[in-house]
Enzyme design. Structure first.
Site, PDB file in Angstrom:
ATOM      1  N   ASN A   9      62.671  82.264  -0.410  1.00 30.70           N
ATOM      2  CA  ASN A   9      61.677  82.889  -1.281  1.00 30.70           C
ATOM      3  C   ASN A   9      60.994  84.019  -0.504  1.00 30.70           C
ATOM      4  O   ASN A   9      60.192  83.760   0.388  1.00 30.70           O
ATOM      5  CB  ASN A   9      60.655  81.831  -1.713  1.00 30.70           C
ATOM      6  CG  ASN A   9      59.526  82.415  -2.522  1.00 30.70           C
ATOM      7  OD1 ASN A   9      59.600  83.555  -3.007  1.00 30.70           O
ATOM      8  ND2 ASN A   9      58.459  81.650  -2.685  1.00 30.70           N
ATOM      9  N   TRP A  10      61.348  85.242  -0.866  1.00 33.70           N
ATOM     10  CA  TRP A  10      60.794  86.392  -0.129  1.00 33.70           C
ATOM     11  C   TRP A  10      59.333  86.652  -0.482  1.00 33.70           C
ATOM     12  O   TRP A  10      58.675  87.441   0.168  1.00 33.70           O
ATOM     13  CB  TRP A  10      61.596  87.668  -0.448  1.00 33.70           C
ATOM     14  CG  TRP A  10      63.034  87.621  -0.081  1.00 33.70           C
ATOM     15  CD1 TRP A  10      63.729  86.584   0.482  1.00 33.70           C
ATOM     16  CD2 TRP A  10      63.985  88.680  -0.263  1.00 33.70           C
ATOM     17  NE1 TRP A  10      65.042  86.928   0.663  1.00 33.70           N
ATOM     18  CE2 TRP A  10      65.230  88.208   0.215  1.00 33.70           C
ATOM     19  CE3 TRP A  10      63.918  89.968  -0.789  1.00 33.70           C
ATOM     20  CZ2 TRP A  10      66.386  88.996   0.182  1.00 33.70           C
ATOM     21  CZ3 TRP A  10      65.063  90.746  -0.819  1.00 33.70           C
ATOM     22  CH2 TRP A  10      66.283  90.259  -0.328  1.00 33.70           C
ATOM     23  N   LYS A  11      58.849  86.055  -1.547  1.00 34.72           N
ATOM     24  CA  LYS A  11      57.484  86.323  -2.031  1.00 34.72           C
ATOM     25  C   LYS A  11      57.321  87.837  -2.241  1.00 34.72           C
ATOM     26  O   LYS A  11      58.279  88.500  -2.602  1.00 34.72           O
ATOM     27  CB  LYS A  11      56.454  85.725  -1.076  1.00 34.72           C
ATOM     28  CG  LYS A  11      56.758  84.252  -0.773  1.00 34.72           C
ATOM     29  CD  LYS A  11      55.693  83.578   0.007  1.00 34.72           C
ATOM     30  CE  LYS A  11      56.076  82.127   0.231  1.00 34.72           C
ATOM     31  NZ  LYS A  11      55.050  81.391   0.931  1.00 34.72           N
ATOM     32  N   HIS A  98      55.486  77.674  -8.125  1.00 35.30           N
ATOM     33  CA  HIS A  98      55.266  77.758  -6.680  1.00 35.30           C
ATOM     34  C   HIS A  98      53.775  77.572  -6.418  1.00 35.30           C
ATOM     35  O   HIS A  98      52.938  77.993  -7.226  1.00 35.30           O
ATOM     36  CB  HIS A  98      55.760  79.111  -6.145  1.00 35.30           C
ATOM     37  CG  HIS A  98      55.701  79.168  -4.658  1.00 35.30           C
ATOM     38  ND1 HIS A  98      54.538  79.479  -3.993  1.00 35.30           N
ATOM     39  CD2 HIS A  98      56.633  78.895  -3.709  1.00 35.30           C
ATOM     40  CE1 HIS A  98      54.775  79.411  -2.686  1.00 35.30           C
ATOM     41  NE2 HIS A  98      56.042  79.064  -2.492  1.00 35.30           N
ATOM     42  N   GLU A 100      51.700  79.082  -4.770  1.00 36.05           N
ATOM     43  CA  GLU A 100      50.882  80.300  -4.871  1.00 36.05           C
ATOM     44  C   GLU A 100      50.642  80.675  -6.330  1.00 36.05           C
ATOM     45  O   GLU A 100      49.578  81.202  -6.672  1.00 36.05           O
ATOM     46  CB  GLU A 100      51.565  81.445  -4.103  1.00 36.05           C
ATOM     47  CG  GLU A 100      51.453  81.226  -2.606  1.00 36.05           C
ATOM     48  CD  GLU A 100      52.643  81.694  -1.794  1.00 36.05           C
ATOM     49  OE1 GLU A 100      53.427  82.523  -2.287  1.00 36.05           O
ATOM     50  OE2 GLU A 100      52.788  81.210  -0.652  1.00 36.05           O
ATOM     51  N   GLU A 170      56.466  71.052  -1.806  1.00 33.37           N
ATOM     52  CA  GLU A 170      55.781  71.861  -0.799  1.00 33.37           C
ATOM     53  C   GLU A 170      54.458  71.202  -0.446  1.00 33.37           C
ATOM     54  O   GLU A 170      53.534  71.204  -1.272  1.00 33.37           O
ATOM     55  CB  GLU A 170      55.403  73.229  -1.357  1.00 33.37           C
ATOM     56  CG  GLU A 170      56.430  73.963  -2.154  1.00 33.37           C
ATOM     57  CD  GLU A 170      55.777  75.225  -2.691  1.00 33.37           C
ATOM     58  OE1 GLU A 170      55.924  76.252  -2.033  1.00 33.37           O
ATOM     59  OE2 GLU A 170      55.090  75.171  -3.729  1.00 33.37           O
ATOM     60  N   GLY A 176      52.651  78.464   5.683  1.00 36.09           N
ATOM     61  CA  GLY A 176      52.075  79.630   6.342  1.00 36.09           C
ATOM     62  C   GLY A 176      50.852  79.301   7.188  1.00 36.09           C
ATOM     63  O   GLY A 176      50.097  80.188   7.562  1.00 36.09           O
ATOM     64  N   SER A 216      57.053  75.609   5.970  1.00 37.48           N
ATOM     65  CA  SER A 216      57.270  76.049   7.356  1.00 37.48           C
ATOM     66  C   SER A 216      58.541  75.474   7.976  1.00 37.48           C
ATOM     67  O   SER A 216      58.526  74.951   9.082  1.00 37.48           O
ATOM     68  CB  SER A 216      56.050  75.707   8.215  1.00 37.48           C
ATOM     69  OG  SER A 216      54.965  76.479   7.781  1.00 37.48           O
ATOM     70  N   GLY A 237      60.134  80.096   3.068  1.00 34.66           N
ATOM     71  CA  GLY A 237      59.337  81.308   2.898  1.00 34.66           C
ATOM     72  C   GLY A 237      59.603  82.274   4.040  1.00 34.66           C
ATOM     73  O   GLY A 237      60.645  82.928   4.105  1.00 34.66           O
ATOM     74  N   GLY A 238      58.666  82.331   4.986  1.00 28.67           N
ATOM     75  CA  GLY A 238      58.705  83.306   6.077  1.00 28.67           C
ATOM     76  C   GLY A 238      60.054  83.420   6.782  1.00 28.67           C
ATOM     77  O   GLY A 238      60.528  84.535   7.041  1.00 28.67           O
TER      78      GLY A 238
END
Ligand code: PEP
Length: 254
Positions: A9-11, A98, A100, A170, A176, A216, A237-238
């Site tokens: 997921n590049w967000k 998600h 967010e 999640e 993050g 993470s 994610g990251g």
């Protein structure tokens, strides 16, 4: 056999040009060390979805996902994107709920149930996210909350529909933040999710659902998560923004 999946997921990261470069690098590494066992999903921003979908078109183990969709089919909803639009550019999955989206855009279980229906109606697969904030974990109410997210978001589906859904857990407190859930904490929640699916549907249906871990996940800790019996992959994610890290994670299935 349920699928093993690693979804990146590049967000809100990567321009079109940067995204193309990332996919080129990732595919090169992935093809050099193919993992028959697992599929890879790129989840770029809407703006890059068509281009990235074309880049992976025809590869049997690589797909794309949108990061969200709107909760209506079409109409006067300026700035929104419908599931049929997502389908028309070649994506096969849609991330829903998600953390967010739930946190910053007030997405509710009821709204996510509607989005789930729209995704399934178009023949795409939802990646339905659930998970708890730190205060919920500290109050030991995580199963109650995740149970509610799943029952209100998914339990209206038939068993056949549910089998098209991928669930992503999640622990929001581990996203993050540098905090990481232990392998055991992750497994415990995945087992709980499978248990409530089995209670509502049956064990066979529950066993067919891929449940991804998101929080993470990195090449250094992925093997521990992926070796747990109810963890079928990751929503990353990251680390999905760096080709070597993303492929490093997927290779942990070997
Ligand atoms: C996420 O937001 O789903 C996620 C897992 O992010 P990160 O890997 O960056 O913690």
């Amino acid at each position: 056999m349920r699928k093993k999946i690693v979804a990146g997921n590049w967000k809100m990261n990567k321009t079109l040009e940067e995204g193309v470069k990332l996919v080129e690098e990732t595919l090169q590494l992935f093809t050099a060390q193919p993992t028959d066992n697992a599929i890879m999903i790129f989840c770029p921003p809407f703006i890059s979805l068509e281009k990235i979908s074309l880049m992976v078109d025809g590869k049997s183990n690589v797909f794309t996902a949108a990061q969200n969709c709107y909760s209506e089919k079409s109409g006067a909803y300026t700035g929104e994107v419908s599931v049929s639009m997502i389908k028309s550019v070649g994506a096969q999955y849609v991330i829903l709920g998600h953390s967010e989206r739930r946190q910053y855009f007030d997405e509710t279980n009821e709204m996510l149930a509607r989005k789930t229906n729209l995704v399934l109606e178009e023949g795409l697969n939802p990646i339905f996210c659930v998970g708890e904030l730190l205060e919920v974990r500290e109050g030991n109410k995580q199963e109650e909350l995740v149970g509610k997210q799943i029952s209100e978001g998914l339990f209206h589906l038939s068993a056949e529909e549910l089998q098209k859904v991928v669930i992503a857990y999640e622990p929001v407190w581990a996203i993050g933040t540098g905090k990481v859930a232990t392998d055991e904490q992750a497994q415990e929640m995945h087992a709980f999710i499978r248990k409530i699916l089995a209670a509502k549907y049956n064990a066979e249906v529950a066993n067919e659902i891929s449940i991804l871990y998101g929080g993470s996940c990195k090449p250094s800790n992925a093997a521990g998560f992926f070796s747990q019996k109810d963890i079928d992959g990751g929503l990353i994610g990251g680390a999905s923004l760096v080709a070597t890290d993303f492929v490093g994670i997927i290779n942990k299935f070997q």
